[in-house]
Design a protein around this motif. Structure first.
Motif, PDB file in Angstrom:
ATOM      1  N   PRO A 201      -1.001   7.806   1.179  1.00  0.00           N
ATOM      2  CA  PRO A 201      -1.865   7.640   0.007  1.00  0.00           C
ATOM      3  C   PRO A 201      -1.533   6.404  -0.824  1.00  0.00           C
ATOM      4  O   PRO A 201      -2.394   5.911  -1.561  1.00  0.00           O
ATOM      5  CB  PRO A 201      -1.631   8.935  -0.788  1.00  0.00           C
ATOM      6  N   ARG A 202      -0.307   5.923  -0.727  1.00  0.00           N
ATOM      7  CA  ARG A 202       0.061   4.752  -1.541  1.00  0.00           C
ATOM      8  C   ARG A 202      -0.498   3.456  -0.979  1.00  0.00           C
ATOM      9  O   ARG A 202      -0.496   2.439  -1.660  1.00  0.00           O
ATOM     10  CB  ARG A 202       1.579   4.650  -1.625  1.00  0.00           C
ATOM     11  N   ASP A 203      -0.978   3.485   0.266  1.00  0.00           N
ATOM     12  CA  ASP A 203      -1.523   2.276   0.896  1.00  0.00           C
ATOM     13  C   ASP A 203      -3.001   2.175   0.559  1.00  0.00           C
ATOM     14  O   ASP A 203      -3.868   2.608   1.319  1.00  0.00           O
ATOM     15  CB  ASP A 203      -1.293   2.323   2.409  1.00  0.00           C
ATOM     16  N   VAL A 204      -3.295   1.617  -0.607  1.00  0.00           N
ATOM     17  CA  VAL A 204      -4.665   1.511  -1.086  1.00  0.00           C
ATOM     18  C   VAL A 204      -4.992   0.042  -1.308  1.00  0.00           C
ATOM     19  O   VAL A 204      -4.159  -0.854  -1.119  1.00  0.00           O
ATOM     20  CB  VAL A 204      -4.851   2.312  -2.394  1.00  0.00           C
ATOM     21  N   GLN A 205      -6.230  -0.203  -1.719  1.00  0.00           N
ATOM     22  CA  GLN A 205      -6.655  -1.564  -2.002  1.00  0.00           C
ATOM     23  C   GLN A 205      -5.827  -2.149  -3.146  1.00  0.00           C
ATOM     24  O   GLN A 205      -5.612  -1.500  -4.172  1.00  0.00           O
ATOM     25  CB  GLN A 205      -8.140  -1.590  -2.362  1.00  0.00           C
ATOM     26  N   GLY A 206      -5.358  -3.364  -2.944  1.00  0.00           N
ATOM     27  CA  GLY A 206      -4.491  -4.012  -3.920  1.00  0.00           C
ATOM     28  C   GLY A 206      -3.035  -4.004  -3.525  1.00  0.00           C
ATOM     29  O   GLY A 206      -2.232  -4.730  -4.120  1.00  0.00           O
TER      30      GLY A 206
END
Length: 242
Positions: A201-206
């Protein structure tokens, strides 16, 4: 026995179809009656004793040999059918016993396309998160994830790439097949994680772009080396192997 392929939920199963089996059994019985009844009736009307007395001293009849074209054609067709049926059964057995690298049992694939309802890129992330939360709350569901293509979908994106620490040979072009996936993809699919971590979940846009690679990638481009922490790039983006 006639076997048929059933594809249910992208899970390949080879089963016996009762309807097809009943039809082929009935067709076989009808064919035996039609083509066997006439010769049997004709043979029943023959006077065997009279035929034996007349045939004494007569010229010996010609035996039907393998040179007869009809016999040769019949044997050839029968051989083709037997070989074809054997190969079909072997293929079905291989489909059920070949390891695909993930667990096929108790996995449900659902196709989602938000474009027809007019959802833009900014709303898609929220939609997927809501879908994930609602499906994950269903009793019996253990894990939920997303992927652009299913394992049996027959599709993947292919890009020309450069890999850190790998020097292509003369004339070689490195092309990687990639699939965009969501959090908990390996555990949902039953794929064993050999090293590092999965996309979460921590691998998001940005945040920095990350990727998971399979053992074939490691053996091909990084034999004997540690893949976690290295980078590769494609489509003007750099990914860190996690």
């Amino acid at each position: 026995l006639l076997r048929v392929l059933r594809i249910s939920g992208d899970h390949i199963r080879a089963t016996i179809d009762p309807t097809v089996l009943l039809f082929t059994t009935g067709a076989t019985l009808v064919a035996c009656l039609l083509f066997g009844l006439a010769p049997a009736l004709q043979a029943g009307r023959v006077d065997l004793m009279g035929s034996l007395r007349v045939s004494r001293g007569a010229r010996r009849p010609r035996l039907l040999g393998v040179s007869d074209p009809f016999l040769v054609a019949q044997i050839a067709l029968a051989l083709v059918l037997v070989v074809g049926a054997s190969l079909l059964v072997r293929t079905l057995v291989n489909l059920q016993s070949t390891p695909f690298g993930f667990d096929q049992d108790n996995v449900l694939f659902v196709s989602i396309n938000p474009r027809p309802v007019g959802l833009g890129p900014k709303m898609v992330g929220t939609l997927y998160q809501r879908i994930s939360d609602r499906i994950g709350a269903i009793p019996g569901v253990e894990h939920v994830t997303f992927a652009r293509f299913s394992p049996f979908g027959g599709h993947a994106s292919r890009f020309t790439s450069t890999i850190e620490g790998y020097e292509p040979q003369a004339g070689e072009t490195v092309r990687l097949f990639t699939v965009q996936v969501g959090p908990d993809y390996p555990v949902t699919m039953g794929m064993p994680l050999r090293k590092g971590r999965a996309i979460g979940p921590r691998d998001v846009q940005g945040t920095p772009d990350v990727a998971m690679v399979n053992e074939a990638f490691q053996k091909r481009y990084m034999p004997g080396a540690e893949p976690v922490g290295r980078h590769f790039s494609y489509n003007n983006r750099q990914f860190e192997i996690v």
